[in-house]
Design an enzyme around this catalytic site. Structure first.
Site, PDB file in Angstrom:
ATOM      1  N   GLY A 119      41.597  91.305  27.140  1.00 20.96           N
ATOM      2  CA  GLY A 119      40.146  91.345  26.967  1.00 20.96           C
ATOM      3  C   GLY A 119      39.462  90.004  27.028  1.00 20.96           C
ATOM      4  O   GLY A 119      38.227  89.927  26.984  1.00 20.96           O
TER       5      GLY A 119
ATOM      6  N   ASP B  80      38.306  74.562  36.931  1.00 21.23           N
ATOM      7  CA  ASP B  80      39.296  73.927  36.055  1.00 21.23           C
ATOM      8  C   ASP B  80      38.899  72.516  35.657  1.00 21.23           C
ATOM      9  O   ASP B  80      39.550  71.892  34.810  1.00 21.23           O
ATOM     10  CB  ASP B  80      40.690  73.940  36.689  1.00 21.23           C
ATOM     11  CG  ASP B  80      40.744  73.208  38.021  1.00 21.23           C
ATOM     12  OD1 ASP B  80      39.704  72.721  38.490  1.00 21.23           O
ATOM     13  OD2 ASP B  80      41.842  73.130  38.611  1.00 21.23           O
TER      14      ASP B  80
ATOM     15  N   GLU C  34      47.762  64.120  39.052  1.00 24.10           N
ATOM     16  CA  GLU C  34      47.993  65.565  38.933  1.00 24.10           C
ATOM     17  C   GLU C  34      49.377  65.973  39.428  1.00 24.10           C
ATOM     18  O   GLU C  34      49.947  65.324  40.301  1.00 24.10           O
ATOM     19  CB  GLU C  34      46.903  66.336  39.688  1.00 24.10           C
ATOM     20  CG  GLU C  34      47.025  66.346  41.185  1.00 24.10           C
ATOM     21  CD  GLU C  34      46.783  67.732  41.762  1.00 24.10           C
ATOM     22  OE1 GLU C  34      47.197  68.733  41.154  1.00 24.10           O
ATOM     23  OE2 GLU C  34      46.194  67.803  42.845  1.00 24.10           O
TER      24      GLU C  34
ATOM     25  N   SER D 243      34.788  78.482  44.601  1.00 25.95           N
ATOM     26  CA  SER D 243      34.493  77.067  44.841  1.00 25.95           C
ATOM     27  C   SER D 243      35.418  76.417  45.866  1.00 25.95           C
ATOM     28  O   SER D 243      35.442  75.196  45.980  1.00 25.95           O
ATOM     29  CB  SER D 243      34.553  76.295  43.517  1.00 25.95           C
ATOM     30  OG  SER D 243      35.780  76.536  42.863  1.00 25.95           O
TER      31      SER D 243
ATOM     32  N   VAL E 102      46.500  77.267  52.223  1.00 25.30           N
ATOM     33  CA  VAL E 102      47.356  76.147  51.847  1.00 25.30           C
ATOM     34  C   VAL E 102      46.789  75.553  50.559  1.00 25.30           C
ATOM     35  O   VAL E 102      45.586  75.636  50.294  1.00 25.30           O
ATOM     36  CB  VAL E 102      47.412  75.084  52.969  1.00 25.30           C
ATOM     37  CG1 VAL E 102      46.065  74.382  53.130  1.00 25.30           C
ATOM     38  CG2 VAL E 102      48.508  74.071  52.706  1.00 25.30           C
TER      39      VAL E 102
ATOM     40  N   HIS F  93      46.421  70.895  46.606  1.00 28.09           N
ATOM     41  CA  HIS F  93      47.102  69.888  45.795  1.00 28.09           C
ATOM     42  C   HIS F  93      48.237  69.236  46.581  1.00 28.09           C
ATOM     43  O   HIS F  93      48.882  69.877  47.414  1.00 28.09           O
ATOM     44  CB  HIS F  93      47.664  70.526  44.527  1.00 28.09           C
ATOM     45  CG  HIS F  93      46.653  71.308  43.755  1.00 28.09           C
ATOM     46  ND1 HIS F  93      45.842  70.742  42.802  1.00 28.09           N
ATOM     47  CD2 HIS F  93      46.310  72.614  43.810  1.00 28.09           C
ATOM     48  CE1 HIS F  93      45.050  71.665  42.303  1.00 28.09           C
ATOM     49  NE2 HIS F  93      45.321  72.812  42.896  1.00 28.09           N
TER      50      HIS F  93
END
Length: 555
Positions: free
Chosen positions: A49, A78, A196, A234, A365, A368
């Site tokens: 939920g 994010d 990252e 996005s 693809v 990142h």
């Protein structure tokens, strides 16, 4: 003037480590606090939920008077998805590129801040001066344009946040990276690199976007009927590619999902998307065209395409029904924990007769960098210390091993958990403590009012159902006036379980009568007795543990 010597430097991840998404990092340089990114995460399967998950930023609230700014690396959810919630509690200016700021402002339309927020648009040439540091920026390549790396310059060297990135030799325009500036930072001295780790386990380089566009062109020309493209709202580069190929193949494009409509509108207004006005049509007009003239781009209202895809295959979507002749392009990777839902959606699409194309057919693809991209960034920056971020724990470990491969000593690599304080003081770097960190769950308009106990109850209800015992007592006469009655949902089919229900009523009556005959009795004790006794009986008979709720009334 910037201090000639910074005494204490701290890096504190409040999100984005040990997980994918929900990026939020705190940089403390002496007495000044800076925030990098304010993201969200889409809920995992067991978060029943829940709409979205944001970082616990209690630490920021406790130090809000020291916060000098919120710096956003790019416009994906994010990285900016929790900005409106943070600005409810913290009065701080927001820095980001033109597109990122526009998308962040869109979030504030739905949840306005209680004060006038100051937004500052920055470019790769901007320099923002503060007492303890100055901040510069460099362009990176990602699936959304105007992505930035963020650099805090200190007396020890540069603290560099790469943001989310990959290296694509064919990238151009607003997707082109500042390779020269990255190399220059490395030559001048990078003190701490935070890079990252999302694809740190994938060998090689990430495939170029030109390969994807070529494949899209092929499928758009060969598809016999409608094309449905599922995409994150996005993902600008994929959306632009779809429109490019739609024009070349003489197809019309309809978009479904409020978040996607907003993104396309912003992208066109600011010049980040180039769309022929004759190509885009409202979803209400698709019946006017033949199927081989149509492309439909879908995402959910939250921007996560899996929900929309799931509704379509279950025939619950308001605008779309799957046809046997449809070609469905899944141009996204599911969020962690959503793989089973993704697999079910693909099975149902196949069952409906549609042709399903995924990343292995080169229709998508990652945005990142893979292992070689990450090693290139490490070699360009040549950091003294390295903190892998933005990835699940195994990805952070994989990235740390890549760093060791390019010559960074293991003692200079810090794998931080949420809330860890990575502190540099008196020439030494160490994890010196921990601050409050974790998940805040957003359910409808509720922020943080759903916690682990509520989730546990939801999970229990979803697994074994609910068993309600209703009884009315006459306290003065010390007797049961009516009941007990049993109401059950999601546990057993009552009509076929009369013996079980009758015995449960008998057990409940015995529990109540044991207490009502006493001079004084507490409802709490009666309820607990009913719960424990019935739970034992029902588990013995069914091997299930429903949620048992006694409701006692009196007159």
């Amino acid at each position: 003037m910037i201090k000639t010597k910074n005494e204490v430097i701290r890096i504190i991840p409040l999100g984005g480590v040990g997980e994918i998404g929900k990026s939020m990092y705190v940089v403390e340089i002496d007495d000044e606090v800076f925030i990098v990114d304010s993201g969200l995460m889409f809920p995992e399967d067991e978060m029943l939920g829940i709409d979205i998950v944001i970082p616990d930023f209690t630490y920021l609230e406790e130090n809000k008077d020291r916060i000098k700014g919120i710096f956003l690396t790019h416009g994906h959810e994010d990285a900016i998805g929790s900005i409106a919630y943070v600005l409810q509690k913290i009065n701080a200016p927001v820095y980001g590129s033109k597109l990122t700021i526009a998308l962040a402002k869109e979030h504030l339309k739905e949840l306005p801040a209680p004060y006038q927020v100051k937004f500052f648009e920055v470019t790769n040439k901007s320099r923002m001066n503060f007492q303890s540091t100055y901040v510069t920026f460099f362009h990176t390549t990602h699936s959304i344009p105007d992505s930035l790396g963020i650099v805090f310059h200190t007396s020890e060297g540069a603290i560099v946040f790469t943001g989310e990135f990959k290296f694509d030799q064919s990238a151009k325009g607003k997707f082109k990276p500042d390779l020269a500036k990255m190399a220059q930072l490395g030559d001048e001295g990078v003190f701490i690199l935070l890079s990252e780790s999302t694809e740190a386990e994938r060998p090689g380089y990430t495939t170029s976007e030109t390969v994807i566009e070529e494949k899209l062109a092929k499928y758009f020309y060969s598809a016999p009927a409608r094309i449905i493209v599922a995409v994150y709202a996005s993902n600008f580069i994929r959306i632009q590619q779809v429109f490019n190929q739609a024009q070349k193949s003489n197809r019309k494009v309809a978009i479904v999902g409020k978040s996607l409509e907003k993104v396309v509108d912003i992208g066109v207004k600011l010049g980040y998307l180039t769309i022929d006005e004759n190509t885009l049509i409202p979803i209400t007009e698709i019946s006017k065209y033949e199927d081989d003239e149509l492309i439909i781009i879908v995402t959910s209202n939250q921007g996560e395409p899996l929900d929309a895809l799931d509704k379509i295959v279950r025939k619950q979507h308001r605008d779309i029904r799957i046809k046997e002749t449809d070609t469905v392009l899944i141009t996204f990777t599911p969020s962690p924990g959503m793989e089973v839902q993704m697999s079910n959606a693909m099975n149902n699409l196949a069952k409906a007769g549609a042709t399903v194309l995924t990343a292995d057919k080169k229709v998508h693809v990652s945005g990142h960098g893979s292992q070689e991209d990450l090693k290139l960034m490490l070699n360009l920056m040549k950091p003294k210390y390295f903190i892998p971020i933005q990835g699940e724990y195994r990805m952070l470990i994989a990235h740390s091993k890549l760093a060791q491969q390019v010559g960074i000593d293991k003692s200079r690599i810090f794998i931080a958990d949420k809330g860890d304080i990575v502190e540099y003081r008196n020439g030494k770097m160490r994890i010196s403590g921990k601050v409050q960190a974790g998940n805040v769950l957003i359910d409808g308009s509720g922020v943080g009012d759903v916690g682990n106990i509520v989730l546990r109850d939801r999970k229990l209800l979803s697994q074994d159902g609910i068993f309600i015992v209703v009884v009315t007592l006459n306290r003065s006469q010390k007797r049961i006036a009516s009941g007990p009655e049993i109401i059950s949902r999601g546990f057993v089919y009552v009509r076929e379980s009369e013996e079980l229900i009758s015995e449960a009523i008998k057990i409940a009556r015995e529990c109540i009568e044991k207490y009502v005959n006493k001079d004084t009795f507490e409802w709490t004790n009666i309820k607990q007795e009913i719960r424990e006794t019935l739970s034992a009986y029902l588990f013995q008979k069914t091997k299930r543990r429903p949620m048992i709720i006694p409701i006692i009334m009196e007159y």
